[in-house]
Motif scaffolding. Structure first.
Motif, mmCIF file in Angstrom:
data_model
loop_
_atom_site.group_PDB
_atom_site.id
_atom_site.type_symbol
_atom_site.label_atom_id
_atom_site.label_comp_id
_atom_site.label_asym_id
_atom_site.label_seq_id
_atom_site.Cartn_x
_atom_site.Cartn_y
_atom_site.Cartn_z
ATOM 1 N N MET A 87 12.807 54.304 2.693
ATOM 2 C CA MET A 87 12.943 55.181 1.526
ATOM 3 C C MET A 87 13.513 56.537 1.949
ATOM 4 O O MET A 87 13.004 57.149 2.881
ATOM 5 C CB MET A 87 11.540 55.375 0.939
ATOM 6 N N LYS A 88 14.575 56.960 1.280
ATOM 7 C CA LYS A 88 15.210 58.245 1.577
ATOM 8 C C LYS A 88 14.786 59.258 0.516
ATOM 9 O O LYS A 88 14.987 59.034 -0.676
ATOM 10 C CB LYS A 88 16.730 58.063 1.537
ATOM 11 N N ILE A 89 14.184 60.349 0.949
ATOM 12 C CA ILE A 89 13.713 61.377 0.016
ATOM 13 C C ILE A 89 14.672 62.565 0.046
ATOM 14 O O ILE A 89 14.941 63.125 1.117
ATOM 15 C CB ILE A 89 12.298 61.857 0.387
ATOM 16 N N LEU A 90 15.162 62.954 -1.123
ATOM 17 C CA LEU A 90 16.038 64.122 -1.233
ATOM 18 C C LEU A 90 15.306 65.228 -1.968
ATOM 19 O O LEU A 90 14.745 65.008 -3.039
ATOM 20 C CB LEU A 90 17.308 63.753 -2.012
ATOM 21 N N ILE A 91 15.301 66.411 -1.366
ATOM 22 C CA ILE A 91 14.659 67.552 -2.005
ATOM 23 C C ILE A 91 15.746 68.546 -2.422
ATOM 24 O O ILE A 91 16.560 68.977 -1.599
ATOM 25 C CB ILE A 91 13.657 68.249 -1.045
ATOM 26 N N ASP A 92 15.735 68.872 -3.701
ATOM 27 C CA ASP A 92 16.694 69.827 -4.246
ATOM 28 C C ASP A 92 15.946 71.116 -4.594
ATOM 29 O O ASP A 92 14.851 71.068 -5.146
ATOM 30 C CB ASP A 92 17.328 69.228 -5.510
ATOM 31 N N ASN A 93 16.533 72.231 -4.242
ATOM 32 C CA ASN A 93 15.907 73.514 -4.597
ATOM 33 C C ASN A 93 16.781 74.228 -5.608
ATOM 34 O O ASN A 93 17.988 74.348 -5.431
ATOM 35 C CB ASN A 93 15.699 74.375 -3.358
ATOM 36 N N GLY A 94 16.201 74.702 -6.672
ATOM 37 C CA GLY A 94 16.984 75.275 -7.761
ATOM 38 C C GLY A 94 17.707 76.560 -7.379
ATOM 39 O O GLY A 94 17.172 77.390 -6.657
ATOM 40 N N SER A 116 2.308 63.506 -3.706
ATOM 41 C CA SER A 116 2.915 62.680 -4.760
ATOM 42 C C SER A 116 3.996 61.777 -4.188
ATOM 43 O O SER A 116 4.079 60.590 -4.535
ATOM 44 C CB SER A 116 3.504 63.575 -5.855
ATOM 45 N N ILE A 117 4.833 62.326 -3.318
ATOM 46 C CA ILE A 117 5.908 61.518 -2.723
ATOM 47 C C ILE A 117 5.308 60.416 -1.845
ATOM 48 O O ILE A 117 5.731 59.257 -1.901
ATOM 49 C CB ILE A 117 6.887 62.427 -1.939
ATOM 50 N N LEU A 118 4.284 60.760 -1.069
ATOM 51 C CA LEU A 118 3.634 59.752 -0.213
ATOM 52 C C LEU A 118 3.018 58.633 -1.053
ATOM 53 O O LEU A 118 3.107 57.456 -0.706
ATOM 54 C CB LEU A 118 2.558 60.398 0.665
ATOM 55 N N LYS A 119 2.389 59.004 -2.163
ATOM 56 C CA LYS A 119 1.761 58.000 -3.035
ATOM 57 C C LYS A 119 2.815 57.084 -3.649
ATOM 58 O O LYS A 119 2.616 55.876 -3.759
ATOM 59 C CB LYS A 119 0.944 58.719 -4.125
ATOM 60 N N TYR A 120 3.954 57.655 -4.035
ATOM 61 C CA TYR A 120 5.024 56.832 -4.606
ATOM 62 C C TYR A 120 5.527 55.835 -3.557
ATOM 63 O O TYR A 120 5.725 54.654 -3.854
ATOM 64 C CB TYR A 120 6.182 57.705 -5.104
ATOM 65 N N ILE A 121 5.720 56.313 -2.338
ATOM 66 C CA ILE A 121 6.200 55.422 -1.268
ATOM 67 C C ILE A 121 5.187 54.301 -1.049
ATOM 68 O O ILE A 121 5.542 53.131 -0.934
ATOM 69 C CB ILE A 121 6.446 56.220 0.038
ATOM 70 N N GLU A 122 3.899 54.665 -1.030
ATOM 71 C CA GLU A 122 2.828 53.684 -0.830
ATOM 72 C C GLU A 122 2.825 52.647 -1.960
ATOM 73 O O GLU A 122 2.687 51.457 -1.714
ATOM 74 C CB GLU A 122 1.510 54.464 -0.815
ATOM 75 N N ASP A 123 2.999 53.101 -3.196
ATOM 76 C CA ASP A 123 2.880 52.203 -4.353
ATOM 77 C C ASP A 123 4.144 51.406 -4.649
ATOM 78 O O ASP A 123 4.067 50.286 -5.151
ATOM 79 C CB ASP A 123 2.521 52.999 -5.618
ATOM 80 N N LEU A 148 6.537 66.241 5.433
ATOM 81 C CA LEU A 148 6.873 64.818 5.320
ATOM 82 C C LEU A 148 7.613 64.339 6.558
ATOM 83 O O LEU A 148 7.414 63.220 7.021
ATOM 84 C CB LEU A 148 7.682 64.555 4.043
ATOM 85 N N ARG A 149 8.440 65.198 7.097
ATOM 86 C CA ARG A 149 9.149 64.896 8.342
ATOM 87 C C ARG A 149 8.145 64.596 9.469
ATOM 88 O O ARG A 149 8.316 63.654 10.229
ATOM 89 C CB ARG A 149 10.011 66.107 8.682
ATOM 90 N N ALA A 150 7.090 65.422 9.519
ATOM 91 C CA ALA A 150 6.065 65.248 10.553
ATOM 92 C C ALA A 150 5.344 63.911 10.392
ATOM 93 O O ALA A 150 4.768 63.392 11.341
ATOM 94 C CB ALA A 150 5.071 66.404 10.502
ATOM 95 N N LYS A 151 5.352 63.368 9.163
ATOM 96 C CA LYS A 151 4.710 62.068 8.918
ATOM 97 C C LYS A 151 5.705 60.921 9.074
ATOM 98 O O LYS A 151 5.413 59.781 8.709
ATOM 99 C CB LYS A 151 4.106 62.038 7.518
ATOM 100 N N GLY A 152 6.900 61.232 9.557
ATOM 101 C CA GLY A 152 7.885 60.193 9.824
ATOM 102 C C GLY A 152 8.685 59.754 8.616
ATOM 103 O O GLY A 152 9.344 58.713 8.639
ATOM 104 N N ILE A 153 8.637 60.523 7.530
ATOM 105 C CA ILE A 153 9.387 60.171 6.318
ATOM 106 C C ILE A 153 10.843 60.627 6.480
ATOM 107 O O ILE A 153 11.108 61.707 7.000
ATOM 108 C CB ILE A 153 8.753 60.851 5.080
#
Ligand SMILES: [Zn+2]
Length: 199
Positions: free
Chosen positions: A1-8, A190-197, A44-49
């Motif tokens: 899973m690739k997570i993209l974070i956008d900052n306004g 929230s992101i971790l839970k989505y990946i898990e589910d 999240l990086r530290a958790k290997g995401i």
């Protein structure tokens, strides 16, 4: 899973800042969103995401370019294997708006599953103290919005409006170390839970 974070926004975006409060403090949305995004990225990086900041520049990168970057990455990793979370602070113009909310594009997509996870965790973290703003007209708590970054991206995308920068109580919370830590935590969990589910 690739997570993209956008900052306004960017340092050159007009407006998008809190009033200057009597103690001299002031929140700039572009700067704040980058600080939160960086915190989410580091944890999240530290958790290997596999996570990436969509906008590494400090200037405002136009929405079309943000969407182009996201879609290019989604094409490479697969639409269902990519997620985008855009981080913002709200403003009401009157100073009376308060609380937290999350947006998805209209209609039911995987983004609604992610938004519901965010909403539930936000409600658990902040619900006793703060208003968690929900739009329940379609059966879930997220707001359906025609925001460009939500509509023009091919992967599931959500946009968080983290409290109101033009409300002094909200803004002081945003600027506090606990506030920052909790908002980062909300996004990480929230992101971790989505990946898990769903991943
Ligand atoms: Zn914004």
């Amino acid at each position: 899973m690739k997570i993209l974070i956008d900052n306004g926004h960017g340092e050159n975006t007009p407006g998008k800042r809190s009033p200057k409060w009597s103690d001299g403090s002031q929140l700039f949305e572009w700067e704040y969103a980058r600080e939160i995004a960086r915190g989410v990225y580091n944890q999240l990086r530290a958790k290997g995401i596999d996570i990436e900041l969509l906008v590494k520049e400090n200037i405002d990168v136009p929405l079309a370019e943000r969407a182009r970057r996201a879609n290019e990455i989604a094409a490479r990793y697969g639409k269902t294997k990519t997620l985008l979370v855009s981080i913002h602070c709200n403003a009401s113009g009157t100073g009376k708006g308060t609380g937290w909310e999350i947006h998805t594009s209209p209609g039911k997509t995987k983004a609604d599953d992610l938004a519901q996870i965010f909403w539930d965790i936000a409600n658990r973290m902040f619900g006793g103290t703060w208003k968690i703003r929900g739009d329940w007209s379609d059966g879930d708590g997220d707001w359906e919005s025609n925001f460009y970054i939500l509509k023009k991206t091919s992967c599931p995308a959500v946009l968080t409006e983290n409290f109101f920068m033009d409300n002094e109580t909200d803004c002081k919370f945003l600027l506090s170390p606990e506030g920052k830590a909790q908002i980062i935590q909300l996004h990480v969990d929230s992101i971790l839970k989505y990946i898990e589910d769903y991943a």
